[in-house]
Scaffold this active site. Structure first.
Site, short mmCIF file in Angstrom:
data_model
loop_
_atom_site.label_atom_id
_atom_site.label_comp_id
_atom_site.label_asym_id
_atom_site.label_seq_id
_atom_site.Cartn_x
_atom_site.Cartn_y
_atom_site.Cartn_z
N HIS A 36 -9.42 1.49 4.61
CA HIS A 36 -8.16 1.63 5.36
C HIS A 36 -8.38 2.61 6.51
O HIS A 36 -9.12 3.59 6.37
CB HIS A 36 -7.05 2.13 4.42
CG HIS A 36 -5.71 2.06 5.06
ND1 HIS A 36 -5.27 3.02 5.94
CD2 HIS A 36 -4.73 1.15 4.98
CE1 HIS A 36 -4.07 2.69 6.38
NE2 HIS A 36 -3.72 1.55 5.80
N GLY B 230 2.75 -1.09 4.21
CA GLY B 230 2.91 0.31 3.81
C GLY B 230 4.37 0.64 3.59
O GLY B 230 4.94 0.36 2.53
N GLY B 231 5.00 1.22 4.60
CA GLY B 231 6.36 1.75 4.49
C GLY B 231 7.36 0.81 3.83
O GLY B 231 8.13 1.23 2.95
N GLU C 7 -6.72 4.95 7.64
CA GLU C 7 -6.43 6.37 7.34
C GLU C 7 -7.59 7.01 6.58
O GLU C 7 -7.93 8.17 6.81
CB GLU C 7 -5.11 6.47 6.53
CG GLU C 7 -3.91 6.21 7.43
CD GLU C 7 -2.73 5.55 6.73
OE1 GLU C 7 -2.68 5.57 5.49
OE2 GLU C 7 -1.88 5.01 7.45
N GLY D 23 2.51 2.10 10.73
CA GLY D 23 3.51 3.16 10.58
C GLY D 23 4.21 3.54 11.86
O GLY D 23 4.93 4.53 11.93
N ASN E 106 0.87 -1.18 0.00
CA ASN E 106 0.00 0.00 0.00
C ASN E 106 0.90 1.23 0.00
O ASN E 106 1.49 1.56 1.02
CB ASN E 106 -0.90 -0.04 1.25
CG ASN E 106 -1.70 1.24 1.42
OD1 ASN E 106 -1.80 2.05 0.49
ND2 ASN E 106 -2.29 1.41 2.59
N TRP E 107 0.98 1.87 -1.14
CA TRP E 107 1.93 3.00 -1.26
C TRP E 107 1.39 4.28 -0.65
O TRP E 107 2.10 5.28 -0.61
CB TRP E 107 2.30 3.21 -2.74
CG TRP E 107 3.23 2.17 -3.28
CD1 TRP E 107 3.82 1.15 -2.58
CD2 TRP E 107 3.71 2.05 -4.63
NE1 TRP E 107 4.63 0.41 -3.40
CE2 TRP E 107 4.57 0.94 -4.67
CE3 TRP E 107 3.47 2.76 -5.79
CZ2 TRP E 107 5.22 0.53 -5.84
CZ3 TRP E 107 4.11 2.36 -6.97
CH2 TRP E 107 4.98 1.26 -6.98
N LYS E 108 0.14 4.30 -0.27
CA LYS E 108 -0.46 5.50 0.33
C LYS E 108 -0.18 6.72 -0.56
O LYS E 108 -0.13 6.57 -1.78
CB LYS E 108 0.06 5.68 1.76
CG LYS E 108 -0.09 4.40 2.58
CD LYS E 108 0.16 4.57 4.04
CE LYS E 108 -0.05 3.24 4.74
NZ LYS E 108 0.04 3.32 6.18
N GLU F 77 -5.70 -4.72 10.32
CA GLU F 77 -4.61 -3.80 10.62
C GLU F 77 -4.91 -3.03 11.90
O GLU F 77 -5.70 -2.06 11.87
CB GLU F 77 -4.44 -2.79 9.48
CG GLU F 77 -4.12 -3.41 8.14
CD GLU F 77 -3.47 -2.40 7.20
OE1 GLU F 77 -2.42 -2.72 6.65
OE2 GLU F 77 -4.00 -1.29 7.04
N SER G 196 3.24 -2.29 10.33
CA SER G 196 4.68 -2.40 10.58
C SER G 196 5.26 -3.76 10.21
O SER G 196 6.14 -4.29 10.90
CB SER G 196 5.01 -2.05 12.04
OG SER G 196 4.68 -0.69 12.30
P1 PGA Z 1 2.82 0.17 7.57
O1 PGA Z 1 1.37 0.45 6.96
O2 PGA Z 1 3.31 -1.12 6.98
O3 PGA Z 1 3.66 1.36 7.14
O4 PGA Z 1 2.66 0.08 9.06
C1 PGA Z 1 0.47 -0.61 6.76
C2 PGA Z 1 -0.81 -0.09 6.15
O5 PGA Z 1 -1.28 0.99 6.56
O6 PGA Z 1 -1.39 -0.73 5.26
#
Ligand code: PGA
Length: 252
Positions: free
Chosen positions: A96, A234-235, A98, A174, A9-11, A168, A213
């Site tokens: 998600h 994500g990251g 966010e 994150g 997930n590149w956000k 999640e 994470s």
């Molecule tokens: P993260 O994000 O791996 O940076 O914790 C995961 C996500 O929000 O899908």
């Protein structure tokens, strides 16, 4: 047998040029993953979808991070499912945390989008997960069950079977504070039992990912859990070297 799935997930990251660079670097690692029976994908921003789709190994899933459930019309700033399809996209992440927090996306809204996606033969990846406050109160399961019930309300078992779930915990996204394998396994096992109550035996074949994470260094541990079918990352999915590390960590 549920196939393992790694979804990046590149956000809100990467310009089209940066996304293209990743796409061109990913060719061999996608083949490596597929050869080991692992499905892989990335979810760029809308403006990078076409660039990634055109430049990445065709075996790589390219997913959107959201969609609108309406076919077209006066919805400024939105992107329809038909538009995504026209770009060759068939997977969409929904709900998600966010988007729930910053864009007011509710489980009810996700339900409408999930139904619209399924009607278009697309694959929804439906996210659920609790805040630290809910976790500390010991109410994770109640919270997540509600998100699942509402998000998937009205689906037939055949439809539900096509949905991918991502658990999640918000406190792990994150933050570098990943949920332990035991916590992830316990909640994901509970989600599967909830799906079974709602939809019967198809729940056995539904894929449930863990996210929060996940790194090349801890992905293997999650994958060793019976009920965890992959990761939403994500990251650690932004850099091709790290992404490759995730794939290698997932190879049994
Ligand atoms: P993260 O994000 O791996 O940076 O914790 C995961 C996500 O929000 O899908």
């Amino acid at each position: 047998m549920r196939k393992k799935l790694l979804l990046g997930n590149w956000k809100m990251n990467k310009t089209p040029a940066e996304a293209k660079e990743f796409a061109l670097a990913a060719g061999e690692m996608v083949d490596f993953a597929v050869a080991h029976d692992i499905e892989v994908g990335v979810a760029p921003t809308f403006v990078c979808l076409t660039t990634v789709k055109e430049n990445i190994n065709p075996k790589c899933i390219v997913a959107a991070q959201n969609c609108n459930e309406h076919a077209s019309g006066a919805y400024t700033g939105e992107v329809s499912i038909g538009m995504l399809k026209a770009c060759g996209i068939s997977w969409v992440i929904l709900g998600h945390s966010e988007r729930r927090e910053y864009n007011g996306e509710t489980s009810e809204a996700c339900n409408a989008k999930i139904k619209a996606l399924l009607a278009n033969d697309m694959v929804p990846v439906y996210c659920c997960g609790e805040s630290l406050e809910t976790f500390d109160k010991g109410e994770t399961k109640k919270w997540v069950a509600e998100q699942i019930r509402t998000g998937l309300a009205g689906l037939t078992p055949e439809e539900a079977a096509k949905v991918v779930i991502a658990y999640e915990p918000i406190w792990a996204i994150g933050t570098g504070r990943s949920a332990s394998k035991e916590i992830a396994e316990d909640t994901i096992g509970f989600i599967r039992r909830t799906l079974r109550e709602l939809f019967g035996n198809v729940a056995v074949d539904m894929r449930i990912l863990y996210g929060g994470s996940v790194k090349p260094t801890n992905v293997r541990e999650y994958m060793s859990a019976e009920d965890i079918d992959g990761a939403l990352v994500g990251g650690a999915s932004l850099d091709p070297v790290s992404y490759k590390g995730l794939i290698e960590g997932m190879v049994a």
